[in-house]
Scaffold this motif. Structure first.
Motif, PDB file in Angstrom:
ATOM      1  N   LYS A   8     -49.390  11.796  60.868  1.00  0.00           N
ATOM      2  CA  LYS A   8     -50.756  11.026  61.399  1.00  0.00           C
ATOM      3  C   LYS A   8     -50.813  11.369  62.945  1.00  0.00           C
ATOM      4  O   LYS A   8     -50.120  11.975  63.809  1.00  0.00           O
ATOM      5  N   GLN A  51     -57.265  13.027  60.655  1.00  0.00           N
ATOM      6  CA  GLN A  51     -58.772  13.341  60.930  1.00  0.00           C
ATOM      7  C   GLN A  51     -59.032  14.884  61.121  1.00  0.00           C
ATOM      8  O   GLN A  51     -60.019  15.499  60.330  1.00  0.00           O
ATOM      9  N   GLN A 107     -50.282  11.713  48.797  1.00  0.00           N
ATOM     10  CA  GLN A 107     -48.901  11.424  48.732  1.00  0.00           C
ATOM     11  C   GLN A 107     -48.482  12.080  47.253  1.00  0.00           C
ATOM     12  O   GLN A 107     -48.992  11.789  46.167  1.00  0.00           O
ATOM     13  N   HIS A 124     -60.678  14.813  56.554  1.00  0.00           N
ATOM     14  CA  HIS A 124     -59.667  14.033  56.618  1.00  0.00           C
ATOM     15  C   HIS A 124     -58.876  14.475  55.169  1.00  0.00           C
ATOM     16  O   HIS A 124     -59.269  14.585  54.297  1.00  0.00           O
ATOM     17  N   SER A 125     -57.504  14.299  55.479  1.00  0.00           N
ATOM     18  CA  SER A 125     -56.730  14.708  54.373  1.00  0.00           C
ATOM     19  C   SER A 125     -55.479  13.744  54.297  1.00  0.00           C
ATOM     20  O   SER A 125     -54.867  13.244  55.329  1.00  0.00           O
ATOM     21  N   SER A 126     -55.732  12.921  53.399  1.00  0.00           N
ATOM     22  CA  SER A 126     -54.680  11.756  53.064  1.00  0.00           C
ATOM     23  C   SER A 126     -54.152  11.823  51.491  1.00  0.00           C
ATOM     24  O   SER A 126     -54.800  11.914  50.598  1.00  0.00           O
ATOM     25  N   GLN A 144     -46.853  12.031  53.254  1.00  0.00           N
ATOM     26  CA  GLN A 144     -47.995  11.552  53.223  1.00  0.00           C
ATOM     27  C   GLN A 144     -48.754  11.931  54.565  1.00  0.00           C
ATOM     28  O   GLN A 144     -48.155  11.815  55.624  1.00  0.00           O
ATOM     29  N   THR A 145     -49.998  12.739  54.421  1.00  0.00           N
ATOM     30  CA  THR A 145     -50.685  13.074  55.438  1.00  0.00           C
ATOM     31  C   THR A 145     -52.151  12.446  55.852  1.00  0.00           C
ATOM     32  O   THR A 145     -52.772  12.113  55.188  1.00  0.00           O
ATOM     33  N   ASP A 146     -51.983  11.979  57.223  1.00  0.00           N
ATOM     34  CA  ASP A 146     -52.991  11.064  57.328  1.00  0.00           C
ATOM     35  C   ASP A 146     -53.787  11.381  58.654  1.00  0.00           C
ATOM     36  O   ASP A 146     -53.230  11.076  59.818  1.00  0.00           O
ATOM     37  N   THR A 204     -56.861  18.325  61.122  1.00  0.00           N
ATOM     38  CA  THR A 204     -55.349  18.957  60.563  1.00  0.00           C
ATOM     39  C   THR A 204     -55.337  20.176  61.406  1.00  0.00           C
ATOM     40  O   THR A 204     -54.042  20.796  61.295  1.00  0.00           O
ATOM     41  N   GLU A 252     -44.009  11.690  56.967  1.00  0.00           N
ATOM     42  CA  GLU A 252     -45.315  10.972  57.303  1.00  0.00           C
ATOM     43  C   GLU A 252     -46.226  11.874  58.563  1.00  0.00           C
ATOM     44  O   GLU A 252     -45.139  11.969  59.578  1.00  0.00           O
ATOM     45  N   SER A 296     -51.078  20.425  58.276  1.00  0.00           N
ATOM     46  CA  SER A 296     -50.843  19.757  56.778  1.00  0.00           C
ATOM     47  C   SER A 296     -50.063  20.997  55.824  1.00  0.00           C
ATOM     48  O   SER A 296     -49.451  20.659  55.000  1.00  0.00           O
TER      49      SER A 296
END
Length: 433
Positions: free
Chosen positions: A317, A281, A431, A427-429, A277-279, A283, A315, A253
């Motif tokens: 993920k 669990q 925007q 978790h990294s999410s 956007q990074t989603d 990284t 994105e 990320s």
């Protein structure tokens, strides 16, 4: 038999010739009957006229039947021939058939039924043998043609092989030249970039607005030229198989955000929104961070280049615990389906003209494709003209290097095996615009 047949009877005995003529007439054979009394006259007649069948006596006054058949054969005169034999000459008749006669008939058995049966059989056998000979001749000619074609193909194959060797040598020389020139060009380009950056420092004096603008142009063009040189260098290394991945554990990320940060100014210059956007669990990945960044920068550079208005999305993920995916979408000009495969070819651009609107080496996507395959991943493209494009890259979370042993232990990330589920995921999410 409905057609009119030309028949030749060869016999020095007029009674025997008459017997043949009467039998054929009573059988209703439509014919033109010709009669001669010796072999020489028969040979002359057969040399000048085509006959449908010849009946000849084995005991001719000037030669025997075997000599007559051999004479016809040596002169390449082909005609259905029936030997008329006396009683007890069947053995001799068999020898004549072996020499080339079509059939034989004992004079004692001459009758309309028997004679017409022998006539039909002789003509049928002759036509079958003629057809078989023609087929065999065609087969021989076809075989000879195939042999000549095979010889020609072998010669062409040798020429192609020699040309391939020459092309391979030229390609190797080209790759070596590109690698050498790219390496030599990087040194002065780095100097130009470095000195341009130094000029912006205040300790060397304040630049006027016009001077700062010119130095900035030098710096930006130097960076762009260095990027092109690096593309050529990377491609030459990939082509020569000399580019190695330098894998390490890193936070993907952070690398994504770093690449996006470097490209944001170009997007801002065109008033394009750049969203990330990074989603994930987890990284952490085991890969080459420099090459991951290079892949993303190339994709973003293309997206910005071919997008005049709208937005660009990045994105990141997870597909699974062992795979991650990076997606770059844009609202640009799009790509026609017929060009989907071509754009991944080296030096290939949709617009190949020198007056094209969008510049570049045409190596960016080719390098991306090669790097993704080296990493054991896949790249997918979806696009519609006038709507935009989407590039999706699927990568293993842990790449395997060629130098790794087959039984090497798995890399451990945060105390957990990279392919296992993470008990305490980070978790990294986010925007950003």
């Amino acid at each position: 038999m409905k057609q009119t047949l030309k028949i030749l009877v060869v016999d020095d005995n007029e009674v025997d010739r008459m017997a043949v003529r009467d039998a054929l007439t009573k059988a209703g054979v439509q014919m033109e009957l010709f009669e001669v009394s010796d072999g020489n006259d028969a040979f002359s007649a057969l040399s000048t006229t085509a006959y449908d069948c010849v009946f000849f006596d084995y005991h001719l006054p000037d030669q025997h039947g075997l000599t007559f058949i051999q004479q016809l054969h040596s002169s390449k005169i082909k005609v259905p021939s029936v030997v008329l034999t006396a009683q007890g000459d069947e053995q001799i008749a068999v020898q004549l058939i072996k020499a080339g006669a079509t059939d034989y008939l004992s004079k004692s058995k001459i009758s309309p039924e028997m004679l017409v049966q022998v006539l039909r059989s002789a003509i049928r056998i002759y036509r079958a043998e003629t057809q078989a000979a023609l087929v065999n001749q065609q087969l021989r000619e076809s075989h000879e043609q195939l042999l000549r074609k095979n010889q020609e193909l072998e010669r062409q194959q040798q020429q192609i092989q020699m040309q391939n060797f020459k092309l391979l040598e030229v390609s190797q020389l080209k790759s070596h030249f590109l690698a050498t020139m790219s390496h030599e060009l990087r040194t002065p380009m780095n100097a130009i970039i470095g000195f341009s950056q130094i000029l912006f420092r205040s300790k060397f004096g304040q630049l006027s607005h016009q001077q700062a603008d010119m130095v900035e142009r030098i710096l930006n063009n130097g960076k762009h030229l260095l990027m092109l040189v690096n593309e050529v260098l990377d491609f030459s290394k990939l082509e020569a198989g000399r580019l190695d991945l330098k894998a390490e554990i890193f936070d993907v990320s952070k690398v994504i955000n770093l690449a996006v940060g470097e490209m944001r100014s170009l997007a801002d210059a065109k008033n394009l929104s750049l969203l990330v956007q990074t989603d994930l669990q987890n990284t952490l990945v085991f890969n080459d961070p420099v090459r991951i960044k290079q892949i993303l920068i190339n994709l973003l550079s293309n997206a910005i280049k071919f997008t005049e208005h709208g937005e660009i999305w990045v994105e990141v993920k997870e597909l699974s615990a062992s795979q991650v995916t990076i997606v770059v979408r844009d609202t640009g000009i799009g790509i026609a389906p017929r060009d989907f495969k071509r754009i991944f070819e080296a030096f290939r651009q949709v617009d190949q003209t020198i007056t094209r609107k969008y510049p570049g080496t045409g190596l960016g996507l080719a390098i991306i494709d090669s790097l993704v395959r080296m990493m054991g991943g896949k790249i997918f493209l979806e696009s519609k003209l006038g709507i935009g494009s989407m590039f999706k890259i699927e990568l293993p979370r842990q790449i395997r290097l060629f130098t790794e042993a087959a039984d090497a232990p798995a890399i451990q990330l945060d105390g957990d095996e990279i392919y296992s589920s993470v008990k305490n995921p980070h978790h990294s999410s986010s925007q950003t615009r």
